[in-house]
Motif scaffolding. Structure first.
Motif, PDB file in Angstrom:
ATOM      1  N   VAL A  23       0.865  -1.172   0.000  1.00  0.00           N
ATOM      2  CA  VAL A  23       0.000   0.000   0.000  1.00  0.00           C
ATOM      3  C   VAL A  23       0.905   1.227   0.000  1.00  0.00           C
ATOM      4  O   VAL A  23       1.852   1.316   0.785  1.00  0.00           O
ATOM      5  CB  VAL A  23      -0.918   0.022   1.245  1.00  0.00           C
ATOM      6  N   HIS A  33      -2.787   0.962  -4.247  1.00  0.00           N
ATOM      7  CA  HIS A  33      -2.230  -0.381  -4.164  1.00  0.00           C
ATOM      8  C   HIS A  33      -1.046  -0.486  -5.109  1.00  0.00           C
ATOM      9  O   HIS A  33      -1.085   0.038  -6.220  1.00  0.00           O
ATOM     10  CB  HIS A  33      -3.286  -1.429  -4.506  1.00  0.00           C
ATOM     11  N   GLU A 136       0.710  -4.916   2.586  1.00  0.00           N
ATOM     12  CA  GLU A 136      -0.732  -5.043   2.780  1.00  0.00           C
ATOM     13  C   GLU A 136      -1.015  -6.234   3.698  1.00  0.00           C
ATOM     14  O   GLU A 136      -0.402  -7.293   3.549  1.00  0.00           O
ATOM     15  CB  GLU A 136      -1.411  -5.248   1.426  1.00  0.00           C
TER      16      GLU A 136
END
Length: 138
Positions: A23, A33, A136
């Motif tokens: 991220v 992303h 993430e």
């Protein structure tokens, strides 16, 4: 934040050992992303993954590259000079993580991945903004 699930055409394949989901956050503003691809630059991507999370003052180079300076020391690997909007690269001379908000040709950099989402929002960073790149989590 929910785990990124790409729609058809966003990117081929799923997360694997060679593709790492990250991220990119402009603190308090946006989250994008990113996908680092080990096959593009195995040594550089490995060093970056071991250095996460990365955080630094946001900078703009012209209107095409948002970047943060890091303490990562990795030489140039499989470099190229032309990048497309959404590309992510590493500039070894300054240890900078570069995020392309438009197509740019110039300095030789190590390509390391792609960004997904509303990339245009990166054009709105201002002095004082902090960029943070982290893995993430589910």
């Amino acid at each position: 934040m929910q785990k990124f699930v790409p729609s058809q055409g966003d990117r081929p394949g799923a997360e694997s050992v060679s593709r790492k989901q990250l991220v990119l956050e402009v603190q308090g503003k946006i989250k994008l992303h990113c996908e680092l691809k080990r096959h593009l630059a195995p040594r550089t991507v490995g060093t970056i993954m071991r250095s996460l999370p990365l955080e630094g003052n946001a900078h703009m180079r012209g209107s095409g590259i948002a970047y943060i300076e890091t303490a990562i020391d990795s030489g140039t690997e499989k470099s190229k000079t032309a990048f497309k909007k959404g590309d992510v690269a590493f500039l070894s001379s300054s240890g900078s993580m570069c995020f392309f908000v438009s197509d740019v040709a110039g300095k030789a950099m190590t390509p390391i991945g792609k960004m997904y989402g509303d990339i245009e929002e990166l054009k709105n960073i201002v002095p004082g903004d902090v960029l943070r790149l982290y893995e993430e989590t589910a």
